[in-house]
Design an enzyme around this catalytic site. Structure first.
Site, mmCIF file in Angstrom:
data_model
loop_
_atom_site.group_PDB
_atom_site.id
_atom_site.type_symbol
_atom_site.label_atom_id
_atom_site.label_comp_id
_atom_site.label_asym_id
_atom_site.label_seq_id
_atom_site.Cartn_x
_atom_site.Cartn_y
_atom_site.Cartn_z
ATOM 1 N N GLU A 39 0.879 -1.161 0.000
ATOM 2 C CA GLU A 39 0.000 0.000 0.000
ATOM 3 C C GLU A 39 0.922 1.218 0.000
ATOM 4 O O GLU A 39 1.823 1.303 0.835
ATOM 5 C CB GLU A 39 -0.867 -0.013 1.271
ATOM 6 C CG GLU A 39 -1.907 1.067 1.255
ATOM 7 C CD GLU A 39 -2.808 1.068 2.479
ATOM 8 O OE1 GLU A 39 -2.754 0.114 3.285
ATOM 9 O OE2 GLU A 39 -3.550 2.054 2.628
ATOM 10 N N ARG A 288 5.888 -13.058 9.250
ATOM 11 C CA ARG A 288 6.485 -11.719 9.114
ATOM 12 C C ARG A 288 7.901 -11.731 9.647
ATOM 13 O O ARG A 288 8.215 -12.491 10.560
ATOM 14 C CB ARG A 288 5.738 -10.721 9.998
ATOM 15 C CG ARG A 288 4.451 -10.227 9.518
ATOM 16 C CD ARG A 288 3.884 -9.301 10.580
ATOM 17 N NE ARG A 288 4.269 -7.930 10.326
ATOM 18 C CZ ARG A 288 3.665 -7.151 9.442
ATOM 19 N NH1 ARG A 288 2.663 -7.598 8.746
ATOM 20 N NH2 ARG A 288 4.059 -5.919 9.250
ATOM 21 N N LYS A 298 4.771 0.449 9.246
ATOM 22 C CA LYS A 298 4.771 1.767 8.613
ATOM 23 C C LYS A 298 4.182 2.823 9.528
ATOM 24 O O LYS A 298 4.652 3.955 9.562
ATOM 25 C CB LYS A 298 3.991 1.703 7.293
ATOM 26 C CG LYS A 298 4.858 1.221 6.137
ATOM 27 C CD LYS A 298 4.104 1.257 4.842
ATOM 28 C CE LYS A 298 3.260 0.017 4.706
ATOM 29 N NZ LYS A 298 2.593 -0.115 3.421
HETATM 30 P P1 ATP Z 1 3.029 -2.357 7.824
HETATM 31 O O1 ATP Z 1 2.409 -3.152 8.920
HETATM 32 O O2 ATP Z 1 4.443 -2.040 8.012
HETATM 33 O O3 ATP Z 1 2.234 -1.166 7.412
HETATM 34 P P2 ATP Z 1 1.782 -3.719 5.768
HETATM 35 O O4 ATP Z 1 1.582 -5.184 5.801
HETATM 36 O O5 ATP Z 1 0.613 -2.925 6.088
HETATM 37 O O6 ATP Z 1 3.024 -3.363 6.627
HETATM 38 P P3 ATP Z 1 1.818 -3.503 2.969
HETATM 39 O O7 ATP Z 1 2.196 -2.344 2.153
HETATM 40 O O8 ATP Z 1 0.408 -3.924 2.993
HETATM 41 O O9 ATP Z 1 2.333 -3.202 4.402
HETATM 42 O O10 ATP Z 1 2.760 -4.744 2.659
HETATM 43 C C1 ATP Z 1 3.044 -5.236 1.396
HETATM 44 C C2 ATP Z 1 3.449 -6.675 1.532
HETATM 45 O O11 ATP Z 1 4.576 -6.799 2.383
HETATM 46 C C3 ATP Z 1 2.342 -7.499 2.146
HETATM 47 O O12 ATP Z 1 2.204 -8.694 1.399
HETATM 48 C C4 ATP Z 1 2.821 -7.764 3.526
HETATM 49 O O13 ATP Z 1 2.326 -8.989 3.987
HETATM 50 C C5 ATP Z 1 4.350 -7.767 3.365
HETATM 51 N N1 ATP Z 1 4.994 -7.399 4.621
HETATM 52 C C6 ATP Z 1 4.770 -6.308 5.368
HETATM 53 N N2 ATP Z 1 5.508 -6.330 6.486
HETATM 54 C C7 ATP Z 1 6.238 -7.472 6.449
HETATM 55 C C8 ATP Z 1 7.197 -8.092 7.329
HETATM 56 N N3 ATP Z 1 7.554 -7.520 8.482
HETATM 57 N N4 ATP Z 1 7.733 -9.262 6.948
HETATM 58 C C9 ATP Z 1 7.395 -9.843 5.796
HETATM 59 N N5 ATP Z 1 6.504 -9.324 4.928
HETATM 60 C C10 ATP Z 1 5.923 -8.155 5.237
HETATM 61 MG MG MG Z 2 -1.099 -3.790 4.806
#
Ligand code: ATP
Ligand code: MG
Length: 590
Positions: A39, A288, A298
């Protein structure tokens, strides 16, 4: 430095095992298509790197495809700056995408799919208030209650949904919900929201829409639209999987009834022609990445930036990809790290020291070596002629001749490291002290003959004599010295600023603050040390920003991408010290 990811030769993780089985059963006719779906509401962090390496790595290993898809369904939190930074980070890691769509590209298609769901009797417009919806959802133990609007006719639902789209209703007046099962044990399946009204401008579609599709509806259907085969995400989406399946299956079912598309037959044709038609995607979850001593979310990283705890998203203390890049981490070291931690189904926390170990391994092989003095004190060689200058040719890499050489000038007055001298050295101190002899790297043996102090007892200068017979740093008579010091000629050296970074947080796990505290309370006020009186050898004066190198005996460094100016002010970030903390931790564990 080379930036090409190479296929790993390693035991297979569970994702690759699944793909092998799918290829075996010919589920997708040999197609493998993944996607990385950020996102654009912040910069990518090292956790995202794990997902990137997995998704793009799978595509590489199976000669498949991987899309970079921006999951931009939330109009208010997303910005173009984030889109640009995400592209830059993925490319920097060494991957290229096969397509770079936005979920918002599908708004029109998604809208017609929602109409299709309504016509199939699988979705309805609910006029309950947000509170009522929450109350009637039930709990983990109790089933929910059906909405009084649940049995609206298809015609009524269609009419209302079109009014939602036409902007005839204010935010929050109603939502479109999937008609699944208010008694489902998985709360996600209790008639989930599919569309909401939001009169807000979107960074790409402007004011074209005032209704926006919800995450679960968008995600699975975007996968289906793109012909994704393996939709890999993190464990927190495990509960969403039945809903993902419901959305995709409902679409697949709907595509079997072309007559439902009515006057939108062109939408049907487009969807039916997609590679994902009849080869639906499946979602798989992996753990994760968490790293000791930092936060990977984020939302938290935005807070650090907005509240000024760091200088920006690419502050070298940030666990963002841009922060690591500016700090001097290489793409190869981050890929290697992601490779080594593997892909598991159970959450765990990885030591930051492992990431540093990957970095050291890469930079040890690839970083050119230079001499630089961080905390200088003057060394005067009394018997060295004032107007004499020696030029020593030194290899840029001790093990790799292809790096070439540089010339380092030597003269009567030198800078050496304050910590390399002691007035009353203990036996095991092999550096300089009164009467002691040491080697100046690649230059000469020198023997300390005296020193000066100021009124505070601080050493102001050290005096020595040199042995001209030891030119090049070795003695013809076989005389041995135990210590070798680095040095910079005072007449030729260039001044530089060195930035040493410590931990951004004062505890191992800022994600679990004590009661009454938040993670911000653990921000380390002393995590940046600026040394602005460093002296470095002249070869560094023209170094390009972003270049990695090693200061011998001190650490790995990188010319700062923002503040370092070739021929002007030199600014070097310490990427890591030379100490291998990871190896030590491994040893202690044995
Ligand atoms: P955050 O919690 O940091 O905002 P998010 O999951 O909301 O992370 P996205 O932009 O939706 O962020 O993530 C894009 C992809 O990266 C998703 O498939 C998510 O599952 C993966 N991702 C995010 N954080 C991690 C992590 N700590 N380890 C592995 N994959 C991750
Ligand atoms: Mg997300």
């Amino acid at each position: 430095m080379s930036n090409k990811p190479e296929a790993p030769e390693k035991g297979k993780d569970f994702i690759r095992t699944i793909i092998d089985a799918d290829n075996e059963s010919d589920k997708y006719g040999g197609r493998v298509h993944t996607r990385f779906p950020p996102e654009p509401n912040g910069y990518l962090h090292i956790g995202h790197a794990k997902s990137i390496c997995l998704n793009f790595g799978v595509a590489r290993d199976y000669q498949g495809k991987c899309n970079l898809r921006f999951d931009d369904t939330n109009p208010v939190k997303e910005e173009v700056e984030y889109v640009d930074s995400i592209r830059e980070d993925v490319s920097w890691l060494g991957f290229s995408w096969d397509a770079n769509p936005f979920a918002s590209d599908y708004f029109e298609k998604l809208y017609y799919i929602a109409e299709l769901f309504i016509k199939m009797g699988k979705a309805y417009v609910d006029h309950q208030s947000a509170d009522e919806i929450r109350e009637n959802r039930g709990t983990l133990k109790e089933p929910g209650k059906n909405s009084p609007y649940r049995d609206r006719t298809v015609e009524e639902n269609l009419d209302l949904f079109r009014k939602m789209r036409a902007g005839e209703m204010p935010d929050g007046e109603c939502i479109l919900r999937g008609k699944i099962d208010m008694a489902a044990p998985n709360v996600m399946l209790r008639d989930p929201a599919l569309y909401r009204i939001k009169h807000a401008d979107h960074h790409r579609t402007g004011d074209a829409w005032c209704i926006y599709p919800m995450y679960d509806f968008t995600h699975g259907l975007s996968d289906a639209i793109e012909g994704i085969t393996h939709s890999i995400c993190t464990l927190e989406f495990e509960n969403n999987r039945p809903l993902y399946d419901w959305c995709v299956n409902t679409l697949m079912e709907g595509l079997k009834q072309p007559e439902l598309f009515g006057e939108n037959s062109s939408v049907y044709e487009e969807l039916a022609a997609l590679p994902g038609f009849n080869q639906r995607p499946y979602q798989y979850e992996f753990a994760r990445l968490n790293i000791t001593g930092t936060v990977l979310s984020k939302r938290k990283l935005i807070q650090l930036v907005k509240e000024g705890h760091v200088s920006g998203w690419d502050d070298p203390r940030m666990p963002t990809i841009s922060g690591f890049r500016r700090r001097g981490f290489t793409p190869a070291s981050i890929r290697d790290f992601c490779e080594r931690i593997g892909v598991a189904k159970a959450d765990s926390t990885v030591e930051y020291a492992l990431l540093e170990a990957c970095l050291r391994e890469d930079l040890n092989a690839r970083a050119p070596r230079y001499l630089g003095v961080m905390d200088p004190v003057k060394l005067i060689i009394e018997n060295y002629p004032e107007d004499q200058v020696d030029e020593f040719t030194m290899p840029l890499h001790p093990e790799d001749e292809s790096y070439g050489e540089r010339v380092v000038p030597f003269s009567r007055e030198l800078w050496i490291e304050r910590a390399d001298f002691m007035e009353e050295p203990p036996k095991k101190f092999f550096r300089l002290g009164p009467g002691r002899e040491v080697r100046l790297r690649f230059a000469y043996y020198v023997t300390c003959t005296g020193y000066e102090k100021d009124e505070n007892g601080r050493i102001t200068e050290i005096r020595a004599t040199y042995d001209p017979e030891t030119k090049g740093g070795w003695s013809k008579d076989g005389r041995k010295v135990k210590g070798t010091l680095h040095w910079v000629s005072a007449a030729h050296g260039v001044k530089a600023e060195v930035r040493n970074y410590g931990n951004l947080f004062t505890c191992e796990n800022p994600n679990a603050p004590e009661e009454g505290k938040t993670f911000v309370d653990y921000v380390n006020p002393d995590s940046l040390e600026v040394l602005d009186e460093c002296w470095v050898e002249p070869a560094l004066a023209d170094m390009a920003p972003g270049t990695n190198f090693q200061f011998e005996r001190t650490g790995y460094f990188c010319a700062d991408a923002r503040d370092h100016k070739p021929g002007g002010k030199l600014v070097f970030n310490r990427t890591a010290t030379l100490r291998d903390t990871w190896a030590k931790m491994q040893k202690n564990m044995k």
